[in-house]
Design a protein around this motif. Structure first.
Motif, PDB file in Angstrom:
ATOM      1  N   UNK A   1      -6.758  29.637  11.314  1.00  0.00           N
ATOM      2  CA  UNK A   1      -5.321  29.575  11.057  1.00  0.00           C
ATOM      3  C   UNK A   1      -4.875  30.290   9.794  1.00  0.00           C
ATOM      4  N   UNK A   2      -5.787  30.988   9.118  1.00  0.00           N
ATOM      5  CA  UNK A   2      -5.394  31.708   7.898  1.00  0.00           C
ATOM      6  C   UNK A   2      -4.338  32.767   8.202  1.00  0.00           C
ATOM      7  N   UNK A   3      -4.433  33.370   9.395  1.00  0.00           N
ATOM      8  CA  UNK A   3      -3.462  34.401   9.790  1.00  0.00           C
ATOM      9  C   UNK A   3      -2.054  33.825   9.802  1.00  0.00           C
ATOM     10  N   UNK A   4      -1.923  32.588  10.278  1.00  0.00           N
ATOM     11  CA  UNK A   4      -0.615  31.921  10.303  1.00  0.00           C
ATOM     12  C   UNK A   4      -0.153  31.643   8.873  1.00  0.00           C
ATOM     13  N   UNK A   5      -1.082  31.132   8.063  1.00  0.00           N
ATOM     14  CA  UNK A   5      -0.727  30.754   6.692  1.00  0.00           C
ATOM     15  C   UNK A   5      -0.300  31.959   5.858  1.00  0.00           C
TER      16      UNK A   5
ATOM     17  N   UNK B   1      -0.399  40.998   6.964  1.00  0.00           N
ATOM     18  CA  UNK B   1      -1.022  39.996   6.071  1.00  0.00           C
ATOM     19  C   UNK B   1      -2.123  39.239   6.801  1.00  0.00           C
ATOM     20  N   UNK B   2      -1.909  39.040   8.104  1.00  0.00           N
ATOM     21  CA  UNK B   2      -2.894  38.287   8.908  1.00  0.00           C
ATOM     22  C   UNK B   2      -4.251  38.984   8.876  1.00  0.00           C
ATOM     23  N   UNK B   3      -4.244  40.273   9.133  1.00  0.00           N
ATOM     24  CA  UNK B   3      -5.500  41.039   9.155  1.00  0.00           C
ATOM     25  C   UNK B   3      -6.158  41.024   7.773  1.00  0.00           C
TER      26      UNK B   3
END
Ligand code: SF4
Ligand code: FES
Length: 249
Positions: free
Chosen positions: A163-167, A219-221
């Motif tokens: 879930x880091x991509x969401x954050x 930012x997700x990548x």
């Protein structure tokens, strides 16, 4: 090392949270970030105070449970690294470190640094089963698949659902996560039967959970610990458009 920690404390999802300052003394540069939090918690427990709640499981970068924003960056400063694999040698004596939970409407804070990521489970469930009997490993190996296709599918399968991509996303979009799941199965022959139904159902579920749209800022990548490529979002969009224009199996 002596560190000042500013850690998000929140009793439950309904309570107001705040950053609370702690001093961590004698921190070895050889321990991991989560071990450093364990040491801080031991000190709090000895004083009769409430330990800081945070998620972890494997502590070797494969389960996706650890979910900390360190100094404003999901999973912290090391590229392609989960926060459980981040070590304190990355910091310097005297540093101040801010630790917060993932922040997204679809990931409500349960306590302190723990968020509820069951929205991801529901997206996976919406994708449904692969009806093709894949057999055992020898059967899989007997299916001729071009090397570049199998490698691209495996690169996508590396997503650990953290879930880091969401954050990291200002829209709290889950597109990189869903794109990885869609890419993994749409590239392989076993994933073809439910291919159209799967992409529509997973995107509809992501929308229903309250994740935002993608505005292609990457930012997700940049924060993904498994370095899932943003091109998986383009593949997912192509799959979706194709499925909507030509619905059916
Ligand atoms: S795409 Fe990357 S950041 Fe997003 S859930 Fe998967 S592993 Fe985590
Ligand atoms: S605790 Fe499993 S990936 Fe970090």
């Amino acid at each position: 090392m002596r560190l000042t920690l500013k850690i998000w404390r929140q009793a439950d999802s309904a309570a107001a949270g705040r950053l609370v300052e702690y001093v961590a003394d004698h921190v070895s540069p050889d321990i991991s970030f989560l071990e450093m939090l364990d040491v801080v918690n031991e000190g709090l427990i000895k004083k009769g105070e409430d330990a800081i709640a945070f998620d972890s499981d494997c502590r070797e970068g494969i389960c996706g449970m650890c979910s900390l924003v360190v100094n404003g960056v999901p999973h912290g400063p090391d590229r392609g690294t989960t926060v459980c694999q981040l070590h304190m040698r990355r910091f310097r004596d005297g540093d101040t470190i801010t630790v917060e939970p993932w922040r997204a409407k679809a990931f409500p804070v349960l306590k302190d640094l723990i968020v509820d990521r069951s929205a991801f489970d529901r997206i996976i469930a919406a994708g449904g089963y692969v009806s093709v009997n894949c057999g055992g490993a020898p059967d899989g190996n007997a299916i001729p698949i071009a090397k570049e296709v199998s490698e691209a599918a495996m690169d996508s399968a590396a997503c650990i659902g953290c879930g880091a991509c969401v954050a990291a996303c200002k829209n709290a979009s889950a597109h990189l996560f869903v794109g990885a799941k869609i890419s993994h199965l749409s590239l392989l022959p076993q994933g073809q039967v439910e291919r159209r139904r799967r992409v529509v159902a997973m995107i509809q579920q992501a929308d229903a959970e309250g994740f935002g749209s993608c505005s292609n800022e990457g930012e997700c990548e940049a924060v993904c610990p498994k370095e899932i490529a943003i091109s998986s979002i383009a593949r997912m969009t192509r799959e979706y458009v194709g499925a909507v224009l030509r619905p059916g199996p």
